[in-house]
Design an enzyme around this catalytic site. Sequence first.
Site, PDB file in Angstrom:
ATOM      1  N   HIS A  10      -1.443   3.433   4.688  1.00 43.50           N
ATOM      2  CA  HIS A  10      -2.475   4.144   3.925  1.00 43.50           C
ATOM      3  C   HIS A  10      -2.617   5.552   4.489  1.00 43.50           C
ATOM      4  CE1 HIS A  10      -6.286   5.190   2.083  1.00 43.50           C
ATOM      5  NE2 HIS A  10      -6.180   4.112   1.328  1.00 43.50           N
ATOM      6  N   GLU A  48       0.816  -1.208   0.000  1.00 42.79           N
ATOM      7  CA  GLU A  48       0.000   0.000   0.000  1.00 42.79           C
ATOM      8  C   GLU A  48       0.861   1.275   0.000  1.00 42.79           C
ATOM      9  OE1 GLU A  48      -3.316   0.605  -0.294  1.00 42.79           O
ATOM     10  OE2 GLU A  48      -2.765   2.717  -0.166  1.00 42.79           O
ATOM     11  N   ASP A  73       1.327  -0.099  -5.023  1.00 45.53           N
ATOM     12  CA  ASP A  73       0.089   0.010  -5.803  1.00 45.53           C
ATOM     13  C   ASP A  73      -0.081   1.373  -6.470  1.00 45.53           C
ATOM     14  OD1 ASP A  73      -0.438   1.253  -3.372  1.00 45.53           O
ATOM     15  OD2 ASP A  73      -2.397   0.324  -3.071  1.00 45.53           O
ATOM     16  N   HIS A  74       0.343   2.444  -5.770  1.00 45.53           N
ATOM     17  CA  HIS A  74       0.194   3.803  -6.323  1.00 45.53           C
ATOM     18  C   HIS A  74       0.941   4.751  -5.406  1.00 45.53           C
ATOM     19  CE1 HIS A  74      -2.653   4.211  -3.057  1.00 45.53           C
ATOM     20  NE2 HIS A  74      -3.250   3.101  -3.489  1.00 45.53           N
ATOM     21  N   THR A  89      -5.966   1.474  -5.390  1.00 42.62           N
ATOM     22  CA  THR A  89      -5.535   0.071  -5.265  1.00 42.62           C
ATOM     23  C   THR A  89      -6.230  -0.814  -6.288  1.00 42.62           C
ATOM     24  OG1 THR A  89      -5.442   0.431  -2.886  1.00 42.62           O
ATOM     25  CG2 THR A  89      -5.163  -1.824  -3.640  1.00 42.62           C
TER      26      THR A  89
HETATM   27  C1  GP9 Z   1      -8.912  -0.605   0.646  1.00 41.83           C
HETATM   28  C2  GP9 Z   1      -7.485  -0.562   0.291  1.00 41.83           C
HETATM   29  C3  GP9 Z   1      -7.004   0.829   0.165  1.00 41.83           C
HETATM   30  O1  GP9 Z   1      -9.425  -1.880   0.666  1.00 41.83           O
HETATM   31  O2  GP9 Z   1      -7.256  -1.294  -0.849  1.00 41.83           O
HETATM   32  O3  GP9 Z   1      -7.610   1.429  -0.895  1.00 41.83           O
HETATM   33  P1  GP9 Z   1      -7.021   2.683  -1.657  1.00 41.83           P
HETATM   34  O4  GP9 Z   1      -7.631   3.889  -1.021  1.00 41.83           O
HETATM   35  O5  GP9 Z   1      -5.541   2.680  -1.538  1.00 41.83           O
HETATM   36  O6  GP9 Z   1      -7.471   2.486  -3.041  1.00 41.83           O
HETATM   37 MN    MN Z   2      -3.882   1.573  -2.114  1.00 43.50          MN
END
Ligand code: GP9
Ligand code: MN
Length: 617
Positions: free
Chosen positions: A407, A250, A466-467, A292
């Site tokens: 996150h 994340e 992921d980003h 994500t």
């Molecule tokens: C939520 C997690 C985080 O289930 O994948 O989401 P994001 O905000 O990073 O897309």
């Molecule tokens: Mn994410």
Amino acid sequence: MKNVIKLPVFLIASLLFGLKTYIVYRFLFDLKLENTLQEFILFLNPFATSILLFSIAVLMKPQRQKKYIKIMMISATLLLYFNLVYYRNFTDFITFSVFLQVNNASDLGSSILTLIKFWDVLLFLDVFLVFYLLKKREDSIVFYPLRKKLQVVGFSLTLLFANLFLAEMERPMLFLRGFDREYLVKYVGLFNYHIYDAFMHSKTRVQKVMADESELVEIEDYVQDHIDYDEHSDLEGVARGKNIIYISAESVQSFVLNRTINGQEITPFLNDLIEESYYFENFYHQTNLGKTSDSEFLIEAGLYPLPNGPVFMTHPHNEYHAVPEIIKDYGYYSAVFHANNKSFWNRDVMYESLGYDHFYSKRYYNVHEDNIIGWGLNDKVFFEQSIKYLQSIPEPYYVKFITLTNHFPFELDEKDANIDQYDSNSNTLNHYFPTVRYTDEAIQQFFELLKQSGIYEDSIIIIYGDHYGISEYHNKAMGQFLGKEITPYDNVQLQRVPLIIHIPGHEGKKFDKIAGQIDLKPTMLHLLGMEYDQDIRFGTNLFSEDRKPFVALRNGDFITDEYVFTENICYDRLTGAEVEMSNCEPFEEQVLQELQHSDNLIYGDLLRFYNFDDQEK
Ligand code: GP9
Ligand code: MN
């Protein structure tokens, strides 16, 4: 009380129905409320909707009014009640496609009786009362002059807009991104959620119905002319029969690797791991609004996310021919591990379309106050609790672990932080480093667990970011951290996220070639030795020499071997110096064309026309 009974019936109906809806939201659904504003919105939205629904009656002729109030009272109550029954079984809300039986999940089957409670009858009390009043009271309906009619409707519309405004304020881009059905119900209420869902569903339906097979031909030609490269490499088939373990890290960006804060390494484990892995230092995320979920889509479907919404939410029923589906034919079992609500990003529905066999969502984990950090279960406990499931599924498997602790807004108690925060004007950036470190430690512990349980040796582990975690909004602080002023070129370079492909027994190798998340589908199939003569995809195998010459970001920016294009400026990729636009021009049109082709594939659900069986070797 007498005065209340004397109120016009449309108002009594509004208040009773609003109150009932609030009680259902607050006590019968399990909606998480994180602050007072959310509490307030949850209280406001049932009344805002209910008052609008029933005040429309004042615009009607007397007999119509009665009929309208009765019909609304019954149908709105039934809608609320059906959702409640459905929720008791699925912890989710009815979608338009479930309603139309698109999805078999709507089958409540024999369990329906266990979902109905005796005291549910109380939810119909207000209906009886309103019917009674309409029958007994002479003055139950109103005849307002036009001005008053407009005042009533105007007031209810104002309430509704206030509700929508507060919802958008509390959760920016709520309607554009959708996030989760729970969010929509929580912020704008069940009825507005249904209208939104029906609208989105119809929009996709229309686009799909309008599309025809011929559109695919042009895209096939494009893929043949521009994407089909000689994809052979020494690593072809190296993963055959092995377990594939993806870790979606994340918000981890590449700039944290091999860097320190007050002399402490931010990611000591990942830094060591890249020395014994295939590491791509110029790997870009290509996500958009679906964050994500967009990264998951890129990696598994090999298509670009959409420009205007999360494809997981907008097109979950399309044909995708994604990796989990392909490898099923080769005897692979697939699963996702993620300790969040199954409906977040509509994953429960979308994972079926991608071909996943199982989704270990939040309900498979023991989550309580003491093991939550920020958004949910902390990454360390997440991996610990996952191992038993991993040991129980059939091999070979293809699994994905999605971490959560790092996150936004990167909250972490001091006791859990093993490195210092940064010191700048951005709290977000300051807090980012300790949570990144936390995820690094969690991944390290996971590797230990994999080794202890004997899984490691037979597996290939791929870690990717992921980003981005830190947006451009924090550029000043970022510039301070990196020791330079952030230019548009740097903004693009900051979209790099780690890609680490760890194959036990293989020596480490660092690649500086450009790469994107879209390349992971062909790369994975290549490693598994499951290649296609032809496939509709927009990435190329990362291990082959002969590759597509650019990485396109979702906003049309792109990176080539030599250049970076953003904000209509062409930069030298290695130095960041501005160069003549003519260097970037040859790629500009192709990038846009490719993104457009990918979008058209999704909008028209065109892969349903493609016969993949004929293409397989
Ligand atoms: C939520 C997690 C985080 O289930 O994948 O989401 P994001 O905000 O990073 O897309
Ligand atoms: Mn994410």
